[in-house]
Design a protein around this motif. Sequence first.
Motif, mmCIF file in Angstrom:
data_model
loop_
_atom_site.group_PDB
_atom_site.id
_atom_site.type_symbol
_atom_site.label_atom_id
_atom_site.label_comp_id
_atom_site.label_asym_id
_atom_site.label_seq_id
_atom_site.Cartn_x
_atom_site.Cartn_y
_atom_site.Cartn_z
ATOM 1 N N GLN A 23 85.458 8.777 -85.126
ATOM 2 C CA GLN A 23 86.287 8.750 -83.917
ATOM 3 C C GLN A 23 86.247 7.407 -83.201
ATOM 4 O O GLN A 23 87.084 7.134 -82.346
ATOM 5 N N LEU A 24 85.262 6.610 -83.514
ATOM 6 C CA LEU A 24 85.039 5.379 -82.764
ATOM 7 C C LEU A 24 86.153 4.361 -83.036
ATOM 8 O O LEU A 24 86.533 4.130 -84.175
ATOM 9 N N LYS A 25 86.674 3.774 -81.948
ATOM 10 C CA LYS A 25 87.682 2.720 -82.108
ATOM 11 C C LYS A 25 86.973 1.380 -82.112
ATOM 12 O O LYS A 25 86.560 0.872 -81.078
ATOM 13 N N LEU A 26 86.854 0.836 -83.295
ATOM 14 C CA LEU A 26 86.070 -0.379 -83.496
ATOM 15 C C LEU A 26 87.004 -1.559 -83.748
ATOM 16 O O LEU A 26 87.886 -1.481 -84.600
ATOM 17 N N PHE A 27 86.833 -2.620 -82.990
ATOM 18 C CA PHE A 27 87.615 -3.828 -83.270
ATOM 19 C C PHE A 27 86.720 -4.852 -83.931
ATOM 20 O O PHE A 27 85.681 -5.230 -83.398
ATOM 21 N N MET A 28 87.134 -5.301 -85.111
ATOM 22 C CA MET A 28 86.340 -6.306 -85.811
ATOM 23 C C MET A 28 87.152 -7.581 -85.906
ATOM 24 O O MET A 28 88.317 -7.579 -86.272
ATOM 25 N N ASN A 29 86.508 -8.655 -85.551
ATOM 26 C CA ASN A 29 87.180 -9.950 -85.570
ATOM 27 C C ASN A 29 87.005 -10.597 -86.940
ATOM 28 O O ASN A 29 85.893 -10.875 -87.364
ATOM 29 N N GLN A 30 88.117 -10.817 -87.627
ATOM 30 C CA GLN A 30 88.043 -11.393 -88.975
ATOM 31 C C GLN A 30 87.956 -12.912 -88.951
ATOM 32 O O GLN A 30 87.910 -13.555 -89.974
ATOM 33 N N ASN A 31 87.973 -13.461 -87.759
ATOM 34 C CA ASN A 31 87.971 -14.916 -87.656
ATOM 35 C C ASN A 31 86.896 -15.324 -86.665
ATOM 36 O O ASN A 31 87.177 -15.763 -85.566
ATOM 37 N N PRO A 32 85.611 -15.139 -87.059
ATOM 38 C CA PRO A 32 84.537 -15.300 -86.092
ATOM 39 C C PRO A 32 84.483 -16.711 -85.495
ATOM 40 O O PRO A 32 84.487 -17.691 -86.221
ATOM 41 N N THR A 33 84.477 -16.761 -84.191
ATOM 42 C CA THR A 33 84.325 -18.038 -83.491
ATOM 43 C C THR A 33 82.986 -17.990 -82.762
ATOM 44 O O THR A 33 82.099 -17.273 -83.185
ATOM 45 N N SER A 34 82.877 -18.675 -81.680
ATOM 46 C CA SER A 34 81.603 -18.682 -80.966
ATOM 47 C C SER A 34 81.333 -17.315 -80.336
ATOM 48 O O SER A 34 82.256 -16.534 -80.107
ATOM 49 N N TRP B 85 100.211 6.858 -66.118
ATOM 50 C CA TRP B 85 99.180 7.004 -67.150
ATOM 51 C C TRP B 85 98.430 5.703 -67.361
ATOM 52 O O TRP B 85 98.951 4.621 -67.099
ATOM 53 N N GLN B 86 97.225 5.851 -67.872
ATOM 54 C CA GLN B 86 96.452 4.680 -68.272
ATOM 55 C C GLN B 86 96.238 4.726 -69.766
ATOM 56 O O GLN B 86 95.995 5.786 -70.337
ATOM 57 N N ASN B 87 96.294 3.571 -70.367
ATOM 58 C CA ASN B 87 96.113 3.504 -71.814
ATOM 59 C C ASN B 87 94.641 3.655 -72.159
ATOM 60 O O ASN B 87 93.821 2.865 -71.744
ATOM 61 N N ASN B 88 94.311 4.686 -72.936
ATOM 62 C CA ASN B 88 92.935 4.750 -73.421
ATOM 63 C C ASN B 88 92.896 4.724 -74.944
ATOM 64 O O ASN B 88 91.974 5.204 -75.565
ATOM 65 N N ASN B 89 93.949 4.120 -75.495
ATOM 66 C CA ASN B 89 94.012 3.999 -76.950
ATOM 67 C C ASN B 89 93.362 2.711 -77.442
ATOM 68 O O ASN B 89 93.317 2.442 -78.614
ATOM 69 N N GLU B 90 92.904 1.899 -76.494
ATOM 70 C CA GLU B 90 92.396 0.594 -76.908
ATOM 71 C C GLU B 90 91.012 0.715 -77.521
ATOM 72 O O GLU B 90 90.309 1.693 -77.314
ATOM 73 N N SER B 91 90.630 -0.347 -78.203
ATOM 74 C CA SER B 91 89.330 -0.354 -78.860
ATOM 75 C C SER B 91 88.229 -0.225 -77.820
ATOM 76 O O SER B 91 88.245 -0.894 -76.793
ATOM 77 N N LYS B 92 87.288 0.636 -78.119
ATOM 78 C CA LYS B 92 86.182 0.867 -77.199
ATOM 79 C C LYS B 92 85.012 -0.062 -77.527
ATOM 80 O O LYS B 92 84.187 -0.349 -76.690
ATOM 81 N N THR B 93 84.965 -0.453 -78.787
ATOM 82 C CA THR B 93 83.792 -1.161 -79.272
ATOM 83 C C THR B 93 84.208 -2.394 -80.057
ATOM 84 O O THR B 93 85.125 -2.331 -80.872
#
Length: 424
Positions: free
Chosen positions: A356-367, A322-330
Amino acid sequence: MNKKISRLRGMYDVLPDESWIWQRIEHIVEETFQSYSYQQIRFPIVEKTQLFHTTIGEATDVVEKEMFSFQSRSGNSISLRPEGTAGCVRAVIQNQLCNRGATQKLWYIGPMFRYERPQKGRNRQFTQIGAEYFNVESAHADAELILMTARLWKNLGLPNIQLEINSLGTSQSRKAYREVLIAYFQQHSELLDEDAQRRLLTNPLRILDSKNPNMKEMINNAPLLSDYLDDESKEHFQQLKSILDACKISYKINPKLVRGLDYYSKTVFEWITTDLGSQGTICGGGRYDSLVELQGGKPTPAVGFAMGVDRIVEIIKDLKLWQNNNESKTYLIVDKEVAMETAYKLSEKIHQALPQLKLFMNQNPTSFKAQFKKADKMGAQFAIIVGQEEAKSGKITLKYLRNKEIGQQSFEFAEFVSFMNKQQ
RNA sequence: GCGGCCGUAGUUCAGUUGGUAGAGCCCAGGAUUGUGAUUCCUGUUGUCGCGGGUUCGAGCCCCGUCGGCCGCCCCA
């Protein structure tokens, strides 16, 4: 001075790189079993020790030396369940699920505990999924359970699994065979090893399972269980085989297949893989017509199986099925200079519009560079860029990370939503 | 419960006849003025599983212990 407390032997943590496999198995099992109209039952992890003694059998290894047993505060001996059938049967009797001839198709999932030496495919805490079919005496019930497991392997995509079946006969015919077998072994007692000596009177059928090469010839010449089956058992076994044949389920009849738990009668079966080394049984089960009565319920025929989820996970991991497709898409890329309030307002708006969208938001914005790198490593398809320009204009900048030709586009929010809906 | 192998950075491993640790990958930062997957540069990381013993000195030898893997056994 090591203050770190480590986990107990034979126990394990399921980490994010693997938990998605467990979740997907559970999901597929649930769908498959529901499609055959089996309903889930949940029963306790801890029961009175006596329940397992009477159900599983005093002379079995599981009860003799593998149980996690301890005293409750009131002084009673209680045990972590080493398998599911005992508790399931107890629950069926106690809640009167089979009264007045009612049939039940039940399934369960949960942790089981056995104090064994850990090995590949064998842990002290392990997860079993099982199903039990109560109050149908004919082999049609056995057949449905086997067909359902075959369907499950198909739905999971597991290759290289073989079915072995056998019949242990009714308890009467087994009793007759048992005596013949004991007599035979006693004739050859000089060949019996220590293990076999010990089992001779408690569980002689298990001696047939021995892999001791010195006993091999003697065991091969032993009387066969199949020659001692009564007509009822033969008929029952034949019924099962003809349904399996009709549905093109291939199987091997293994006359030495005897299960380690005492409660089985008539049909026994195992699904075996060659991909796991010596712990190759991924599913085992059989009929146990006298168990409900043994536990004090009304006589109720029953048949069931249990499968080891840990072993199925191992196969899927080892064979990379199997391949993991649970990861964040966006990935939401936020400029350091943009107020987090603005970023959060947008991300909440996105969650509202695209649940439905898997959104990853970075709470520690860098460059930007670092955030793009992370988005790429994570395998994200899209990056949404929230920079100073976007904060001013209110537009959405979307970059397609997996296709340079599409590249980067600017959207009004409504356009963005319909674009993303098309993608999914 | 029995037998065998093993335990060194996040990870995969190296570590010479005992002289108190190194590489690749990963991760972080930069070359690149708001934009990743290549390249180049820079940098962080360890009570060498834990405890004890032998020794002037132990990652290396000995004992114990915990944990992992494999076989037996058992089983799903």
